[in-house]
Design an enzyme around this catalytic site. Structure first.
Site, PDB file in Angstrom:
ATOM      1  N   SER A 195      47.131  57.941  55.833  1.00  0.00           N
ATOM      2  CA  SER A 195      48.997  58.865  54.586  1.00  0.00           C
ATOM      3  C   SER A 195      49.822  58.174  55.865  1.00  0.00           C
ATOM      4  O   SER A 195      49.352  58.381  56.562  1.00  0.00           O
ATOM      5  CB  SER A 195      48.799  60.401  54.418  1.00  0.00           C
ATOM      6  OG  SER A 195      50.359  60.422  53.671  1.00  0.00           O
ATOM      7  N   TYR A 244      48.727  68.593  57.951  1.00  0.00           N
ATOM      8  CA  TYR A 244      48.129  67.709  57.325  1.00  0.00           C
ATOM      9  C   TYR A 244      48.307  65.990  57.850  1.00  0.00           C
ATOM     10  O   TYR A 244      47.994  65.867  58.153  1.00  0.00           O
ATOM     11  CB  TYR A 244      49.180  67.446  55.462  1.00  0.00           C
ATOM     12  CG  TYR A 244      48.517  66.050  54.849  1.00  0.00           C
ATOM     13  CD1 TYR A 244      47.365  66.203  54.413  1.00  0.00           C
ATOM     14  CD2 TYR A 244      49.538  65.093  54.439  1.00  0.00           C
ATOM     15  CE1 TYR A 244      47.333  65.259  53.853  1.00  0.00           C
ATOM     16  CE2 TYR A 244      49.324  64.175  54.401  1.00  0.00           C
ATOM     17  CZ  TYR A 244      47.850  64.322  53.822  1.00  0.00           C
ATOM     18  OH  TYR A 244      47.183  62.938  52.510  1.00  0.00           O
TER      19      TYR A 244
END
Length: 233
Positions: free
Chosen positions: A135, A158
């Site tokens: 990501s 995350y």
């Protein structure tokens, strides 16, 4: 025939990647934790379902044995399964060690579990390829660039898990020079992970994954890519 396993393949980027690779002629094993949803997705896509919970060592080993018995090798592994984590956006001080462990168990340790279990099958391939879905939120360059939306998102568990994933990818690439290991940033894609708030469609988001899943023996390894090519990390 190219044999491919995709984790978290029952929806979102995993399902779209499966659809595209099947269209390209791959035999795809669609890994999913939920058996009912996984079988439904595999039937819809024309894939072969394999139950696979990346946080469960026994589940991962059983999946590897299933593919070994069924195909004898694995040409492409797409580590796509991931979780958003505790969801404590902008509340770094509220994130606990337990929160970090839960997020890393899927996003980092899960990738290592799956890769470790399938390495013997990848070594049986003429052109083994591994794609780890990262990501932009894990990119140090992107998250410190005020012109990028990622710089406005502060999430301890995350974001850092996706940063770790790039280094995990790099280390595998160094250790296995005959394999192609790369990480990709699909971009801000509308999936369940972000409540479908992403600005890209899954078709657009899967582009970088599919591209790196279809490279040849002369393709890059140890890199980090988005839809435009090599990306800053």
């Amino acid at each position: 025939m190219t044999t491919t396993l995709i984790t978290g393949a029952n929806k979102g980027l995993g399902a779209e990647t499966a659809r595209r690779l099947i269209e390209a002629g791959h035999t795809v094993y669609a890994g999913a934790r939920d058996a009912h949803r996984g079988r439904e997705a595999a039937a819809r896509l024309g894939a072969r379902f394999v139950q696979l919970d990346v946080t469960d060592e026994d589940s991962v080993k059983a999946a590897a044995e299933f593919v070994r018995a069924d195909a004898g090798r694995l040409d492409v592994l797409v580590n796509n399964a991931g979780i958003v984590g505790a969801g404590k956006i902008g509340r770094v001080g509220d994130v606990t060690g337990a929160d970090m462990m839960t997020t890393y168990d899927t996003n980092v340790f899960g990738v290592v579990r799956v890769t470790h279990a399938f390495l013997p099958l990848l070594e049986a391939s003429d052109v083994p390829v591994v794609v780890n879905v990262g990501s932009g939120l894990g990119s140090l360059a992107v998250t410190t660039d005020p012109s990028r939306i990622e710089s406005q998102v502060t999430v301890l568990d995350y974001n850092s898990s996706k940063t770790a994933l790039v280094m995990v990818t790099s280390q595998y690439a160094k250790a296995y020079p005959d394999m192609r290991f790369n990480a990709v940033d699909p971009g801000y894609t509308a999936t369940d992970l972000n409540g479908h708030q992403g600005t890209q469609t899954v078709e657009e988001g899967a582009e970088s994954i599919v591209r790196m899943a279809t490279i040849g023996a002369d393709g890059p390894t140890g890199g980090y890519f988005d839809h435009t090519g090599p990306a800053a990390w």
